[in-house]
Design an enzyme around this catalytic site. Structure first.
Site, mmCIF file in Angstrom:
data_model
loop_
_atom_site.group_PDB
_atom_site.id
_atom_site.type_symbol
_atom_site.label_atom_id
_atom_site.label_comp_id
_atom_site.label_asym_id
_atom_site.label_seq_id
_atom_site.Cartn_x
_atom_site.Cartn_y
_atom_site.Cartn_z
ATOM 1 N N CYS A 1 0.819 -1.219 0.000
ATOM 2 C CA CYS A 1 0.000 0.000 0.000
ATOM 3 C C CYS A 1 0.851 1.267 0.000
ATOM 4 C CB CYS A 1 -0.930 -0.005 1.198
ATOM 5 S SG CYS A 1 -1.915 -1.494 1.246
ATOM 6 N N ASN B 1 -10.300 -0.460 0.419
ATOM 7 C CA ASN B 1 -8.845 -0.303 0.368
ATOM 8 C C ASN B 1 -8.334 -0.920 -0.939
ATOM 9 O OD1 ASN B 1 -6.083 -0.702 0.640
ATOM 10 N ND2 ASN B 1 -6.187 -1.357 2.769
ATOM 11 N N HIS C 1 -3.214 6.965 2.195
ATOM 12 C CA HIS C 1 -3.662 5.665 1.691
ATOM 13 C C HIS C 1 -5.036 5.395 2.293
ATOM 14 C CE1 HIS C 1 -4.203 1.529 0.967
ATOM 15 N NE2 HIS C 1 -3.831 1.127 2.160
HETATM 16 N N1 ACO Z 1 -18.001 -8.178 11.116
HETATM 17 C C1 ACO Z 1 -18.439 -8.360 12.379
HETATM 18 N N2 ACO Z 1 -17.582 -8.617 13.389
HETATM 19 C C2 ACO Z 1 -16.276 -8.702 13.101
HETATM 20 C C3 ACO Z 1 -15.771 -8.537 11.807
HETATM 21 C C4 ACO Z 1 -16.697 -8.257 10.785
HETATM 22 N N3 ACO Z 1 -16.329 -8.059 9.510
HETATM 23 N N4 ACO Z 1 -14.438 -8.672 11.831
HETATM 24 C C5 ACO Z 1 -14.094 -8.912 13.100
HETATM 25 N N5 ACO Z 1 -15.202 -8.951 13.870
HETATM 26 C C6 ACO Z 1 -15.306 -9.171 15.311
HETATM 27 C C7 ACO Z 1 -14.113 -9.915 15.847
HETATM 28 O O1 ACO Z 1 -14.271 -11.312 15.722
HETATM 29 C C8 ACO Z 1 -14.118 -9.466 17.300
HETATM 30 O O2 ACO Z 1 -15.089 -10.213 17.995
HETATM 31 P P1 ACO Z 1 -14.749 -10.782 19.472
HETATM 32 O O3 ACO Z 1 -14.527 -9.532 20.296
HETATM 33 O O4 ACO Z 1 -15.987 -11.537 19.802
HETATM 34 O O5 ACO Z 1 -13.528 -11.596 19.308
HETATM 35 C C9 ACO Z 1 -14.619 -8.039 17.230
HETATM 36 O O6 ACO Z 1 -15.314 -7.924 15.976
HETATM 37 C C10 ACO Z 1 -13.531 -7.022 17.286
HETATM 38 O O7 ACO Z 1 -12.506 -7.419 16.355
HETATM 39 P P2 ACO Z 1 -11.182 -6.607 16.200
HETATM 40 O O8 ACO Z 1 -10.303 -7.312 15.239
HETATM 41 O O9 ACO Z 1 -10.653 -6.336 17.579
HETATM 42 O O10 ACO Z 1 -11.762 -5.288 15.573
HETATM 43 P P3 ACO Z 1 -11.077 -3.879 15.438
HETATM 44 O O11 ACO Z 1 -11.820 -2.886 16.224
HETATM 45 O O12 ACO Z 1 -9.592 -3.965 15.622
HETATM 46 O O13 ACO Z 1 -11.369 -3.566 13.903
HETATM 47 C C11 ACO Z 1 -10.214 -3.560 11.814
HETATM 48 C C12 ACO Z 1 -10.848 -4.410 12.912
HETATM 49 C C13 ACO Z 1 -11.311 -2.722 11.164
HETATM 50 C C14 ACO Z 1 -9.606 -4.480 10.772
HETATM 51 C C15 ACO Z 1 -9.147 -2.646 12.466
HETATM 52 O O14 ACO Z 1 -8.275 -3.414 13.266
HETATM 53 C C16 ACO Z 1 -8.366 -1.898 11.461
HETATM 54 O O15 ACO Z 1 -8.881 -1.036 10.792
HETATM 55 N N6 ACO Z 1 -7.056 -2.192 11.324
HETATM 56 C C17 ACO Z 1 -6.256 -1.625 10.298
HETATM 57 C C18 ACO Z 1 -6.383 -2.517 9.135
HETATM 58 C C19 ACO Z 1 -5.994 -1.876 7.851
HETATM 59 O O16 ACO Z 1 -6.286 -0.738 7.598
HETATM 60 N N7 ACO Z 1 -5.330 -2.674 7.036
HETATM 61 C C20 ACO Z 1 -4.929 -2.290 5.804
HETATM 62 C C21 ACO Z 1 -3.760 -1.344 5.892
HETATM 63 S S1 ACO Z 1 -2.400 -1.896 5.046
HETATM 64 C C22 ACO Z 1 -2.921 -2.197 3.552
HETATM 65 O O17 ACO Z 1 -3.617 -1.369 3.048
HETATM 66 C C23 ACO Z 1 -2.658 -3.487 2.861
#
Ligand code: ACO
Length: 330
Positions: free
Chosen positions: A114, A285, A255
Site C-alpha cells: 500500500c 482499500n 492511503h
Molecule cells: N463483522 C463483524 N464482526 C467482526 C468482523 C466483521 N467483519 N471482523 C471482526 N469482527 C469481530 C471480531 O471477531 C471481534 O469479535 P470478538 O470480540 O468476539 O472476538 C470483534 O469484531 C472485534 O474485532 P477486532 O479485530 O478487535 O476489531 P477492530 O476494532 O480492531 O477492527 C479492523 C478491525 C477494522 C480491521 C481494524 O483493526 C483496522 O482497521 N485495522 C487496520 C487494518 C488496515 O487498515 N489494514 C490495511 C492497511 S495496510 C494495507 O492497506 C494493505
C-alpha cells in the site's frame, strides 16, 4: 538545459464496473453494514471479474493521466508500475507499455504494497531530478480480490480493486517539496500475501516447491497502531524537509485504508477534517491504487487546484511507509 525539478501534470483512474456493498457481504460472512461502516467507513467496493486484468485497469488509468498531461505516449521515458498483484510474476509494466504504445519508455514493476504509489513517485522523481529522463508515468494498480479469503470476515470486508496513475515531467520549479520513505521488516508478519510452497519431488532426493500463494492474513490491531503512530511521524519529517509547517498543507491525502486511521492521523497532525481527502466509502482499500485514485477524483472534481500543496502518505505490508509533500500542477 538540465531540469532539476519535477511537476505532476496529469492524473487518471479506473475501477471495475462490479460493485459489492456491505449488505451483499453479509451473504458471505457473519457481519453487518453497521459493523463495517462504523469500524472502517467503507460502504462498498469495486471488484474485477475473473476475466478482467490488472493490466487493463492500469492501462485505462494511464491513458487518462497521459491525456491530461498533454504528452504523447511516445514521449514517456519511464513507466513504473506499483502493484502487489501482477498479472505476471515476471512483471506487468511491459504489458502496459505495449498497450500504451510507449515505445521509448523503459518499464518495470515496483512492489511496496500500500506504500507502492508513494515509493514509485519518489523513485521515478529521482530519474527526472538527475536530468536522465524527462517524462515518467507512475501507475499503481491492484486486484486484491484475487487474494482475499472471502470466508475471513476480518479481511474480506476491507479490500477493493482499482488503478490510479500520474504523469510527472521535468520542470524548472521543483514541485516535489520533500519526502521520507521507510521500511521495517521485523514486523513483516503483521500483513502478508505469502508464498505457499507445495513440495514436489522431481526425481528421488530432489524436491522443489510448486508455486502458490496463501490468501491475505493481517493483524488488524497491529496495523492500525502502526499506521496511526508512523504516518504522522513520516509526514512531519517530509514537511521538515520541505521547510513547511502543517498549516501550509492544503490537502491530506492518505492511503485509503480505513476512515478511523484517516481521522486519527489528521487529529494527531492537527489538520481539519475539510482538508482530508477520503473516497474509501466507495472503493474500500485498493492498496497501491488508493492514493492516485483519490487524487484523480479530487482533481477532476476541481477540489485540488494548480499550486495546491498536498501531503500524501502510504503505509502497509513490508512493513513499509512513506510520505511526500508535493504541489499539484506546474
Ligand atoms: N463483522 C463483524 N464482526 C467482526 C468482523 C466483521 N467483519 N471482523 C471482526 N469482527 C469481530 C471480531 O471477531 C471481534 O469479535 P470478538 O470480540 O468476539 O472476538 C470483534 O469484531 C472485534 O474485532 P477486532 O479485530 O478487535 O476489531 P477492530 O476494532 O480492531 O477492527 C479492523 C478491525 C477494522 C480491521 C481494524 O483493526 C483496522 O482497521 N485495522 C487496520 C487494518 C488496515 O487498515 N489494514 C490495511 C492497511 S495496510 C494495507 O492497506 C494493505
Amino acid at each position: 538545459m538540465q531540469n532539476l525539478g519535477i511537476a505532476m501534470t496529469g492524473s487518471g483512474s479506473a475501477a471495475p464496473a462490479t460493485f459489492l456493498d456491505n449488505q451483499a457481504l453479509t451473504e458471505l460472512v457473519e457481519t453487518s453494514d453497521e459493523w463495517i461502516t462504523t469500524r472502517t467507513g467503507i460502504r462498498q467496493r469495486r471488484l474485477a471479474k475473473a476475466s478482467e486484468t490488472m493490466t487493463e485497469l492500469a492501462t485505462a488509468a494511464s491513458r487518462q493521466a497521459i491525456a491530461m498531461s498533454g504528452i504523447d505516449p511516445q514521449d514517456l521515458d519511464l513507466i513504473l508500475l506499483a502493484t502487489s498483484t501482477p498479472d505476471d510474476l515476471f512483471g506487468s509494466a511491459c504489458q502496459i507499455q505495449a498497450q500504451l504504445g510507449a515505445t521509448k519508455a523503459v518499464a518495470f514493476d515496483l512492489t511496496a504494497a500500500c506504500s507502492g504509489f508513494v515509493f514509485g513517485f519518489v523513485t521515478a522523481a529521482q530519474y527526472l531530478k538527475t536530468g536522465v529522463y524527462q517524462n515518467a508515468l507512475i501507475v499503481a494498480a491492484d486486484v486484491l480480490s484475487r487474494w482475499v479469503d472471502w470466508q475471513d470476515r476480518r479481511t474480506c470486508i476491507l479490500f477493493g480493486d482499482g488503478a490510479g496513475a500520474v504523469v510527472i515531467q521535468a520542470n524548472e520549479k521543483d514541485c516535489l517539496l520533500g519526502f521520507e520513505i521507510r521500511s521495517d521488516g521485523t514486523q513483516n508478519n503483521c500483513l502478508n500475501l505469502a508464498y505457499a510452497s507445495e513440495p514436489a519431488e522431481l526425481i528421488q532426493g530432489v524436491n522443489v516447491g510448486k508455486g502458490n500463494f496463501q490468501p491475505i492474513t493481517m493483524n488488524g490491531k497491529e496495523i492500525y497502531r502502526f499506521a496511526v503512530q508512523k504516518v504522522p511521524e513520516v509526514i512531519d519529517k517530509a514537511l521538515f524537509r520541505a521547510n513547511l509547517s502543517v498549516d501550509q498543507i492544503d490537502w491530506l491525502l492518505l492511503h485509503q485504508a480505513n476512515q478511523r486511521i484517516l481521522d486519527a492521523v489528521a487529529q494527531r497532525l492537527n489538520i481539519p477534517e475539510h482538508k482530508v481527502i477520503s473516497n474509501l466509502a466507495n472503493y474500500g482499500n485498493t492498496s497501491a491504487a488508493s492514493i492516485p485514485l483519490a487524487l484523480d477524483e479530487a482533481v477532476r472534481q476541481s477540489k485540488i487546484k494548480t499550486g495546491d500543496i498536498i501531503a500524501t502518505s502510504g503505509f502497509g505490508a513490508g512493513l513499509t511507509w512513506g510520505a511526500a509533500i508535493f504541489q499539484w500542477g506546474r
